[in-house]
Scaffold this motif. Structure first.
Motif, PDB file in Angstrom:
ATOM      1  N   VAL A 385       0.795  -1.107   0.335  1.00  0.00           N
ATOM      2  CA  VAL A 385      -0.036  -0.369  -0.020  1.00  0.00           C
ATOM      3  C   VAL A 385       0.739   0.877   0.176  1.00  0.00           C
ATOM      4  N   GLU A 386       1.633   1.540   1.214  1.00  0.00           N
ATOM      5  CA  GLU A 386       2.864   2.844   0.448  1.00  0.00           C
ATOM      6  C   GLU A 386       3.706   2.607  -0.501  1.00  0.00           C
ATOM      7  N   ALA A 387       3.443   1.537  -0.807  1.00  0.00           N
ATOM      8  CA  ALA A 387       4.878   1.869  -2.449  1.00  0.00           C
ATOM      9  C   ALA A 387       3.633   2.152  -4.033  1.00  0.00           C
ATOM     10  N   ASP A 388       2.201   2.420  -3.329  1.00  0.00           N
ATOM     11  CA  ASP A 388       1.056   2.400  -4.660  1.00  0.00           C
ATOM     12  C   ASP A 388       0.708   3.727  -4.278  1.00  0.00           C
ATOM     13  N   LEU A 393      -1.248   4.527   3.571  1.00  0.00           N
ATOM     14  CA  LEU A 393      -1.856   3.781   5.149  1.00  0.00           C
ATOM     15  C   LEU A 393      -2.101   5.212   5.509  1.00  0.00           C
ATOM     16  N   LEU A 394      -3.017   4.242   6.093  1.00  0.00           N
ATOM     17  CA  LEU A 394      -3.948   6.127   7.544  1.00  0.00           C
ATOM     18  C   LEU A 394      -3.828   5.899   8.817  1.00  0.00           C
ATOM     19  N   ALA A 407      -5.478   7.760  -2.137  1.00  0.00           N
ATOM     20  CA  ALA A 407      -4.379   8.529  -1.865  1.00  0.00           C
ATOM     21  C   ALA A 407      -5.029   9.757  -2.194  1.00  0.00           C
ATOM     22  N   GLU A 408      -6.774   9.953  -3.580  1.00  0.00           N
ATOM     23  CA  GLU A 408      -6.746  11.299  -3.876  1.00  0.00           C
ATOM     24  C   GLU A 408      -8.749  10.469  -3.461  1.00  0.00           C
ATOM     25  N   ALA A 409      -9.208  12.120  -2.922  1.00  0.00           N
ATOM     26  CA  ALA A 409     -10.754  11.899  -2.648  1.00  0.00           C
ATOM     27  C   ALA A 409     -11.135  10.368  -1.786  1.00  0.00           C
ATOM     28  N   ARG A 455      -1.727 -11.518  -4.930  1.00  0.00           N
ATOM     29  CA  ARG A 455      -2.318 -10.822  -5.468  1.00  0.00           C
ATOM     30  C   ARG A 455      -4.005  -9.748  -4.976  1.00  0.00           C
ATOM     31  N   ALA A 456      -3.605  -9.966  -3.557  1.00  0.00           N
ATOM     32  CA  ALA A 456      -4.489  -8.930  -3.056  1.00  0.00           C
ATOM     33  C   ALA A 456      -4.306  -7.206  -3.385  1.00  0.00           C
ATOM     34  N   ALA A 457      -3.059  -7.215  -3.508  1.00  0.00           N
ATOM     35  CA  ALA A 457      -2.562  -5.947  -3.335  1.00  0.00           C
ATOM     36  C   ALA A 457      -2.573  -5.700  -4.641  1.00  0.00           C
ATOM     37  N   GLU A 458      -2.476  -6.681  -6.093  1.00  0.00           N
ATOM     38  CA  GLU A 458      -2.572  -5.923  -6.726  1.00  0.00           C
ATOM     39  C   GLU A 458      -4.204  -6.188  -7.084  1.00  0.00           C
ATOM     40  N   ALA A 459      -4.966  -6.497  -6.899  1.00  0.00           N
ATOM     41  CA  ALA A 459      -6.291  -6.362  -7.262  1.00  0.00           C
ATOM     42  C   ALA A 459      -6.609  -4.470  -6.567  1.00  0.00           C
ATOM     43  N   LEU A 460      -6.361  -4.798  -5.353  1.00  0.00           N
ATOM     44  CA  LEU A 460      -6.402  -3.734  -4.525  1.00  0.00           C
ATOM     45  C   LEU A 460      -6.230  -2.069  -5.649  1.00  0.00           C
ATOM     46  N   GLY A 461      -4.229  -2.650  -6.415  1.00  0.00           N
ATOM     47  CA  GLY A 461      -3.762  -1.616  -7.109  1.00  0.00           C
ATOM     48  C   GLY A 461      -4.611  -0.512  -8.603  1.00  0.00           C
TER      49      GLY A 461
END
Length: 468
Positions: A385-388, A393-394, A407-409, A455-461
């Motif tokens: 998440v930090e790299a995307d 991250l909150l 990251a936006e809106a 898989r999760a990170a790729e889908a979310l990104g």
């Protein structure tokens, strides 16, 4: 006996084999199924309009199994699988699954000493869990359905303790005999307010105490000021793992406040108690044993089937005063009260058996491995998440939950669109953290690996970039 029922009895081994085959197929296809199926309605999707009426005539187990697999199984989420990261949901280890099946087979109501060894098995299992979480023998425990019931039971004992301090018994005289009650907490789980409502103390008795800057952990100095504001006994609800960011109150610091203030300490350690299994993170739960009552949810990180939790307390005498049930067919209170006298339930299934099986099968080290692997997976998703650039991250990844947003809106509507876009690959739940809408990914399933994180990170990104 009904002829169809008699025929099913005669074919019971065959029917159990068919059920076993259906279960094995469901588990074998977890990875390929959508984590959360489409919510589209209509008869073909099994929506509300497809509801059937109660059958008039018997058709037997074969027909019921076929109907379930056709109409309902496709609509069930893959919550037992490795990428269901919503709420804090574990799965069922092979041993826990075996134990749960045998729970249904033996169909015990384990609340009474008049009937078999069920409650002895539960007591043994509670002892193992007490050891697992580093609690002393001063704590006794019982199984309940989940963290909400565990918190409710613990606060019911706290209510009776308040009465003991004031010379009344809420169990006999009602909660009104206490007068105004204060329940202090920094970032209480929603079930705390629900419990206070059920117990007649009222949601308004919950006093929110300021937390440390940028944290969900209570500020010990602010807690001491709140305790000093109104003399008299109070209840403090501490957190060992908040739901948003897995923040931990400083239990040792809270314990020292007892030198100057009179309060019952209830600790909600629904999943944070499992930090005790990892040498690197055990310090987070340091001081848990000082609690007067403790909540731990087992269908989270112990990976036993729903529903299962445990509650611990140092005051079993007060617990029995609250929940005692007098009837000729029930066992006596005695020095070791039957379980029927210790929870709101007169009946409960032998929930302990699934926990007994998984603890007996994998021991401390096996469950430590699950905990540490899930923590590593959470860290990996946090790093992704930090790299995307489309995500942010909150809060720091403290244990097994990743709290993040767009990251936006980051509006609730855009986050809902993100969740829906990735629902086939990964399930996450919405939250609000310090006024910002966000999402939570909670790792507690025994099946989850680094491949699932990727898989999760790729889908979310990908979905976040498309929404942006």
């Amino acid at each position: 006996m009904d002829r169809t029922l008699a025929a099913d009895l005669a074919r019971l081994p065959e029917l159990l084999d068919a059920t076993r085959a259906a279960a094995a197929d469901a588990l074998a296809t977890l990875d390929a199924r959508p984590v959360v199926p489409s919510a589209a309605g209509g008869p073909s999707a099994g929506g509300p309009s497809a509801s059937e009426g109660l059958p008039e005539h018997a058709t037997g187990t074969d027909a019921a199994l076929a109907a379930f697999r056709d109409r309902w199984e496709p609509r069930l989420s893959a919550s037992a699988g490795p990428r269901y990261l919503g709420f804090v949901t574990g799965g069922a280890t092979p041993a826990a699954l075996a134990g749960d099946w045998l729970t249904a087979v033996h169909d015990q109501n384990s609340n009474s000493a008049l009937d078999g060894g069920g409650q002895d098995l539960e007591r043994e299992t509670v002892g193992w869990l007490r050891d697992l979480f580093g609690l002393s023998a001063a704590h006794s425990g019982t199984f309940v359905s989940g963290a909400t019931m565990s918190n409710t039971t613990g606060l019911a004992i706290a209510r009776e303790w308040l009465g003991e301090r004031l010379g009344v018994s809420p169990a006999d005289d009602g909660a009104g005999a206490l007068g105004p009650v204060r329940v202090l907490s920094g970032a209480p789980h929603s079930s705390i307010g629900k419990a206070l409502s059920v117990l007649g103390l009222g949601r308004n008795s919950l006093v929110r105490v300021p937390t440390l800057p940028g944290r969900e952990a209570v500020d010990p100095a602010a807690l001491e000021r709140a305790l000093a504001d109104t003399p008299g006994p109070a209840v403090v609800v501490a957190n060992a793992g908040t739901v948003n960011t897995v923040d931990f109150d400083d239990l040792r610091a809270i314990e020292t406040l007892r030198e100057r203030h009179d309060f019952w300490l209830h600790t909600d350690a629904a999943f944070g108690a499992f930090a005790a299994l990892s040498p690197e993170h055990a310090h987070l739960a340091d001081g848990l044993d000082a609690s007067d009552s403790v909540c731990v949810d087992l269908h989270k990180w112990l990976n036993v089937p729903y529903d299962s939790a445990v509650q611990f307390t140092r005051r079993r005498d007060l617990q029995a005063r609250v929940f005692q049930n007098a009837a000729a067919y029930l066992g006596p209170l005695g020095e070791h009260p039957d379980l029927v006298h210790l929870t709101p339930e007169n009946s409960h299934r032998l929930r302990a058996l699934a926990a007994w099986f998984t603890l007996r099968a994998y021991g401390r080290q096996g469950h430590r491995e699950i905990v540490e692997r899930d923590i590593a997976c959470a860290r990996a998703l946090g790093a992704a998440v930090e790299a995307d650039t489309a995500l942010t991250l909150l809060a720091p990844v403290r244990l097994n939950v990743v709290c993040f947003t767009l990251a936006e809106a980051p509006t609730p509507e855009r986050l809902a669109a993100l969740r829906e876009a990735v629902a086939g690959e990964v399930f996450v739940t919405p939250t609000v953290y310090e006024g910002t809408a966000g999402l939570r990914a909670a790792f507690s399933n025994w099946r989850t690996t680094q491949a699932d994180v990727r898989r999760a990170a790729e889908a979310l990104g990908a979905a976040a970039r498309e929404i942006a």
